[in-house]
Design an enzyme around this catalytic site. Sequence first.
Site, PDB file in Angstrom:
ATOM      1  N   GLY A   1       0.475  -1.223   0.399  1.00  0.00           N
ATOM      2  CA  GLY A   1      -0.191  -0.358   0.201  1.00  0.00           C
ATOM      3  C   GLY A   1       0.864   1.169   0.009  1.00  0.00           C
ATOM      4  O   GLY A   1       2.466   1.534   0.026  1.00  0.00           O
TER       5      GLY A   1
ATOM      6  N   HIS B   1       2.444   5.188  -4.943  1.00  0.00           N
ATOM      7  CA  HIS B   1       3.338   5.656  -5.696  1.00  0.00           C
ATOM      8  C   HIS B   1       3.813   5.442  -6.781  1.00  0.00           C
ATOM      9  O   HIS B   1       3.218   4.269  -7.399  1.00  0.00           O
ATOM     10  CB  HIS B   1       5.204   5.792  -4.695  1.00  0.00           C
TER      11      HIS B   1
ATOM     12  N   HIS C   1       4.771   2.484  -8.267  1.00  0.00           N
ATOM     13  CA  HIS C   1       3.340   0.733  -8.246  1.00  0.00           C
ATOM     14  C   HIS C   1       2.402   1.113  -9.131  1.00  0.00           C
ATOM     15  O   HIS C   1       1.700   0.290  -9.637  1.00  0.00           O
ATOM     16  CB  HIS C   1       2.222   1.189  -6.706  1.00  0.00           C
TER      17      HIS C   1
ATOM     18  N   LYS D   1      13.154  -1.637  -9.550  1.00  0.00           N
ATOM     19  CA  LYS D   1      14.528  -0.678  -7.622  1.00  0.00           C
ATOM     20  C   LYS D   1      14.317  -1.748  -6.265  1.00  0.00           C
ATOM     21  O   LYS D   1      15.532  -2.071  -6.358  1.00  0.00           O
ATOM     22  CB  LYS D   1      13.390  -0.009  -8.042  1.00  0.00           C
TER      23      LYS D   1
ATOM     24  N   VAL E   1      10.716   3.669 -12.389  1.00  0.00           N
ATOM     25  CA  VAL E   1      10.334   5.029 -12.557  1.00  0.00           C
ATOM     26  C   VAL E   1      10.805   5.765 -11.718  1.00  0.00           C
ATOM     27  O   VAL E   1      11.097   5.903 -10.471  1.00  0.00           O
ATOM     28  CB  VAL E   1       8.646   4.870 -12.250  1.00  0.00           C
TER      29      VAL E   1
ATOM     30  N   LYS F   1      12.351   7.305  -8.082  1.00  0.00           N
ATOM     31  CA  LYS F   1      11.385   7.285  -7.716  1.00  0.00           C
ATOM     32  C   LYS F   1      11.008   5.959  -6.072  1.00  0.00           C
ATOM     33  O   LYS F   1      11.322   5.078  -5.955  1.00  0.00           O
ATOM     34  CB  LYS F   1       9.737   7.685  -8.466  1.00  0.00           C
TER      35      LYS F   1
END
Lengths: 285, 285
Positions: free
Chosen positions: B31, B34, B37, B149, B176, B184
Amino acid sequence: MRTITTVREMQMIALRLKREGKSIGFVPTMGYLHEGHLSLLKAARKENDVTVLSIFVNPLQFGPKEDLATYPRDFDRDSKLAEQEGNDFIFYPSAEEMYPGTLSVTARVQDRTDVLCGKSRPGHFDGVATVLTKLFNIVQPDKVYFGMKDAQQVAVVDGLVKDFNFYVEIVAIETVREADGLAKSSRNINLLPAERVEASALNQSLKIAESMIVEGEKDPREIIVQIREHIEKNTTGHIDYVEILSYPDLKGLDRLEGTIIIAIAVKFTKARLIDNAIITINKES
Amino acid sequence: MRTITTVREMQMIALRLKREGKSIGFVPTMGYLHEGHLSLLKAARKENDVTVLSIFVNPLQFGPKEDLATYPRDFDRDSKLAEQEGNDFIFYPSAEEMYPGTLSVTARVQDRTDVLCGKSRPGHFDGVATVLTKLFNIVQPDKVYFGMKDAQQVAVVDGLVKDFNFYVEIVAIETVREADGLAKSSRNINLLPAERVEASALNQSLKIAESMIVEGEKDPREIIVQIREHIEKNTTGHIDYVEILSYPDLKGLDRLEGTIIIAIAVKFTKARLIDNAIITINKES
């Protein structure tokens, strides 16, 4: 009946069957089938559209001092017996097919293993849980069949299915017995003739325990004493264990209530025999 | 979009979708969504009939000194973002729903964990592998989406899927980045203003490494020296690790060949940042 030797082909067949809405009944074995296995196959045949029997002597569940190399194998005979039972698929992979490299992830059983046969076989149930996790993903069964003779295995698989959220129903089939009550086993053939006669005392001792419970006995120690006495009086075997535990979570009990297992293991000259009874105790009694 | 909170309902929905021949794309998260996701959800949306997003802060993957209690949660915001991406189902179980009792069986990751971030988080990847095993059985995905990432997580899941024979395709989605190359992360907000400017040096150092490899450098130690020098010269951060390993098996390398990962972790005042590059080296070069 078809024999499938690769993971990929078995998984493709299973996924196709699922898409067609067919139910799959699965009997995992290490082969060298006896009547116990055939009773599982019969039940699977009756309750599912398609049956899959796996024959795989899983190296992961053998300890370094155990009999992996000499474990009996007879695929041709197994194949004929399975065909006679109307089985649809035999999944018969090699060890290399199932374990192509070093495993980076395994299943670890951290409960229900430090009692009964698990005590003397460290790592055994980790190997069982790992291969069953693989087989469930490969065979995609709706129902999976195990014999109650190996009740601890059924308890461990119960934990595996719940904890990993496998959508599969465990069907535990009653132990198949000889006329005198001895649980059928490939190992019975290793009993000396006199031991074979004595060996019926194992099942007798469980019957004695059941009677005591029906008559209201609540103390597991009292029952264990009677079982030990009966086996010692009537056999030349050496008792490995007599245990009474809650079932299926296999915890020790001070007082008998709920569903319990009475399990025994006795060593004879060339064969170690196990047997058990699962009993649900009425709260009112 | 529907929110499902019980294992049973989610599993029934997934099994019905499979029987209908629908493909399921699955994005497992903790959850507090950002852009990273959302890029996973976008890819899942594009490539599958149905998408499932799970939101579950998994207690099993937090160490005793880690931030389970304070891990950020905002279900309403997450739910809106997921709906905007055209997501079909959110699976949002409680910890009690996922772990109703003591686990008797867990997944153990015995490889790919003693490097990179795994070194400082013992047991973390066991928790990840256990919850993903459960989620795969509950959600029945055809494809599962992870961000590159967290490359070590992708490597561990690659092992899990192969070793447990899950029939699921892992889709690893590129990291990203901000305009200056910084990966990010929810944690970037904890960087001091000057650190935020410096932080672009992490991605720059990976670009320098890539250039060296393109130019023929085969010695990982030479590359690590250059990365360290660039980060030390251009940031006030403290280097946690700079490692070059084979990918996805995460073994040390004397000489660069095959597919490799260059991974770095740098601690700033209130944020620890990670970044990586995966490079496949042409055998001819």
